[in-house]
Design a protein around this motif. Sequence first.
Motif, PDB file in Angstrom:
ATOM      1  N   TRP A  67      11.041  -6.701  -6.243  1.00 24.66           N
ATOM      2  CA  TRP A  67       9.947  -6.018  -6.924  1.00 24.66           C
ATOM      3  C   TRP A  67      10.482  -4.814  -7.688  1.00 24.66           C
ATOM      4  O   TRP A  67      11.527  -4.269  -7.373  1.00 24.66           O
ATOM      5  CB  TRP A  67       8.882  -5.562  -5.932  1.00 24.66           C
ATOM      6  N   ASN A  68       9.731  -4.453  -8.720  1.00 26.18           N
ATOM      7  CA  ASN A  68       9.972  -3.242  -9.490  1.00 26.18           C
ATOM      8  C   ASN A  68       8.690  -2.425  -9.456  1.00 26.18           C
ATOM      9  O   ASN A  68       7.605  -2.974  -9.631  1.00 26.18           O
ATOM     10  CB  ASN A  68      10.303  -3.545 -10.951  1.00 26.18           C
ATOM     11  N   ILE A  69       8.824  -1.130  -9.266  1.00 27.71           N
ATOM     12  CA  ILE A  69       7.672  -0.241  -9.342  1.00 27.71           C
ATOM     13  C   ILE A  69       7.625   0.314 -10.754  1.00 27.71           C
ATOM     14  O   ILE A  69       8.573   0.949 -11.210  1.00 27.71           O
ATOM     15  CB  ILE A  69       7.776   0.899  -8.317  1.00 27.71           C
ATOM     16  N   VAL A  70       6.529   0.046 -11.454  1.00 29.61           N
ATOM     17  CA  VAL A  70       6.361   0.527 -12.827  1.00 29.61           C
ATOM     18  C   VAL A  70       5.603   1.847 -12.760  1.00 29.61           C
ATOM     19  O   VAL A  70       4.442   1.875 -12.357  1.00 29.61           O
ATOM     20  CB  VAL A  70       5.590  -0.504 -13.680  1.00 29.61           C
ATOM     21  N   PRO A  71       6.250   2.956 -13.144  1.00 28.11           N
ATOM     22  CA  PRO A  71       5.592   4.257 -13.056  1.00 28.11           C
ATOM     23  C   PRO A  71       4.761   4.572 -14.297  1.00 28.11           C
ATOM     24  O   PRO A  71       4.914   3.943 -15.345  1.00 28.11           O
ATOM     25  CB  PRO A  71       6.777   5.218 -12.940  1.00 28.11           C
ATOM     26  N   ASN A  72       3.892   5.563 -14.175  1.00 25.63           N
ATOM     27  CA  ASN A  72       3.196   6.094 -15.345  1.00 25.63           C
ATOM     28  C   ASN A  72       4.184   6.869 -16.211  1.00 25.63           C
ATOM     29  O   ASN A  72       4.174   6.751 -17.423  1.00 25.63           O
ATOM     30  CB  ASN A  72       2.047   7.006 -14.927  1.00 25.63           C
ATOM     31  N   PHE A 124      14.249  -0.413  -9.976  1.00 25.94           N
ATOM     32  CA  PHE A 124      14.691  -1.792 -10.126  1.00 25.94           C
ATOM     33  C   PHE A 124      14.752  -2.527  -8.802  1.00 25.94           C
ATOM     34  O   PHE A 124      14.739  -1.930  -7.739  1.00 25.94           O
ATOM     35  CB  PHE A 124      16.052  -1.842 -10.817  1.00 25.94           C
ATOM     36  N   ALA A 125      14.883  -3.839  -8.883  1.00 32.80           N
ATOM     37  CA  ALA A 125      14.855  -4.712  -7.720  1.00 32.80           C
ATOM     38  C   ALA A 125      16.024  -4.487  -6.780  1.00 32.80           C
ATOM     39  O   ALA A 125      15.938  -4.783  -5.615  1.00 32.80           O
ATOM     40  CB  ALA A 125      14.832  -6.170  -8.160  1.00 32.80           C
ATOM     41  N   THR A 135       0.803  -1.217   0.000  1.00 30.37           N
ATOM     42  CA  THR A 135       0.000   0.000   0.000  1.00 30.37           C
ATOM     43  C   THR A 135       0.844   1.278   0.000  1.00 30.37           C
ATOM     44  O   THR A 135       0.567   2.185  -0.776  1.00 30.37           O
ATOM     45  CB  THR A 135      -0.961  -0.008   1.208  1.00 30.37           C
ATOM     46  N   PRO A 136       1.909   1.405   0.833  1.00 36.06           N
ATOM     47  CA  PRO A 136       2.675   2.655   0.809  1.00 36.06           C
ATOM     48  C   PRO A 136       3.457   2.876  -0.488  1.00 36.06           C
ATOM     49  O   PRO A 136       3.911   3.976  -0.756  1.00 36.06           O
ATOM     50  CB  PRO A 136       3.634   2.530   1.997  1.00 36.06           C
ATOM     51  N   MET A 137       3.605   1.830  -1.302  1.00 34.88           N
ATOM     52  CA  MET A 137       4.367   1.971  -2.534  1.00 34.88           C
ATOM     53  C   MET A 137       3.524   2.499  -3.691  1.00 34.88           C
ATOM     54  O   MET A 137       4.061   2.920  -4.708  1.00 34.88           O
ATOM     55  CB  MET A 137       4.994   0.634  -2.899  1.00 34.88           C
ATOM     56  N   LYS A 152       1.996   2.830 -11.416  1.00 29.61           N
ATOM     57  CA  LYS A 152       0.959   2.139 -12.187  1.00 29.61           C
ATOM     58  C   LYS A 152       0.778   0.712 -11.697  1.00 29.61           C
ATOM     59  O   LYS A 152      -0.338   0.247 -11.536  1.00 29.61           O
ATOM     60  CB  LYS A 152       1.331   2.156 -13.663  1.00 29.61           C
ATOM     61  N   GLN A 153       1.896   0.018 -11.483  1.00 26.22           N
ATOM     62  CA  GLN A 153       1.820  -1.360 -11.028  1.00 26.22           C
ATOM     63  C   GLN A 153       3.142  -1.757 -10.388  1.00 26.22           C
ATOM     64  O   GLN A 153       4.144  -1.067 -10.526  1.00 26.22           O
ATOM     65  CB  GLN A 153       1.485  -2.307 -12.177  1.00 26.22           C
ATOM     66  N   ILE A 154       3.104  -2.880  -9.688  1.00 24.12           N
ATOM     67  CA  ILE A 154       4.310  -3.435  -9.072  1.00 24.12           C
ATOM     68  C   ILE A 154       4.524  -4.817  -9.665  1.00 24.12           C
ATOM     69  O   ILE A 154       3.608  -5.643  -9.684  1.00 24.12           O
ATOM     70  CB  ILE A 154       4.178  -3.514  -7.544  1.00 24.12           C
ATOM     71  N   TYR A 155       5.727  -5.027 -10.167  1.00 26.64           N
ATOM     72  CA  TYR A 155       6.103  -6.342 -10.682  1.00 26.64           C
ATOM     73  C   TYR A 155       6.829  -7.056  -9.550  1.00 26.64           C
ATOM     74  O   TYR A 155       7.920  -6.681  -9.155  1.00 26.64           O
ATOM     75  CB  TYR A 155       6.989  -6.201 -11.916  1.00 26.64           C
ATOM     76  N   LEU A 156       6.203  -8.080  -9.011  1.00 26.08           N
ATOM     77  CA  LEU A 156       6.713  -8.834  -7.865  1.00 26.08           C
ATOM     78  C   LEU A 156       7.248 -10.161  -8.374  1.00 26.08           C
ATOM     79  O   LEU A 156       6.579 -10.836  -9.164  1.00 26.08           O
ATOM     80  CB  LEU A 156       5.569  -9.056  -6.873  1.00 26.08           C
ATOM     81  N   TYR A 157       8.461 -10.540  -7.960  1.00 29.18           N
ATOM     82  CA  TYR A 157       9.015 -11.801  -8.429  1.00 29.18           C
ATOM     83  C   TYR A 157       9.920 -12.437  -7.388  1.00 29.18           C
ATOM     84  O   TYR A 157      10.455 -11.770  -6.518  1.00 29.18           O
ATOM     85  CB  TYR A 157       9.740 -11.647  -9.765  1.00 29.18           C
TER      86      TYR A 157
END
Length: 183
Positions: free
Chosen positions: A152-157, A163-164, A74-76, A82-87
């Motif tokens: 995880w990577n935070i994908v911005p608008n 990066f991870a 939530t804080p991210m 836009k989205q978080i790529y979790l791996y």
Amino acid sequence: MQRLVNLGFFWISCLITTLAIIAASNYAFFPNPQPASMQFQIRKAELSRGIEDGWMRKPTTLAEVRFDLTADFTPMFHWNAKQIYLYVVLEYSTPQNQRNEMIIWDKIIQSPAITGYGDGGRFSTRNARNKYPIADINDALNGVTGRVSVRWNIVPNVGRLAFASKGQHNQAFPVAFAKGPKQ
């Protein structure tokens, strides 16, 4: 005509400047966001004998990892996320290759502001199995000890992709593939 060209270049310059300021704001306001909470636990790691893909048709040692993962992202999520790529990544070394890294599971978590639904960035999975086959190119997984980490990577608008290496949660216990292949 010249006036129209000048106005077009002016507005394009304004747009590029605005986007550059938005992209730079990610560095100033969100340098290294971390999840509010994260629990990660390996349930099982074992080896079996099988065929990795239909092309090779050669039996190889395959690993299976099962894990539990619960996280609150939530804080991210902010106005530019836009989205978080979790791996989940498995790292290990063999005599032939000192550094081996492979993604064994992944998930895209959409921003609730974009989708209009969701649980606000909270994610939970129990007894999840690796999505992708775990096999070493030299068939050398037997007896190997590795480390599993969540990244995880935070994908911005608009702007840079976080990066991870900026955010990862390492599980401080080795995954031992010591059972050996089933014959």
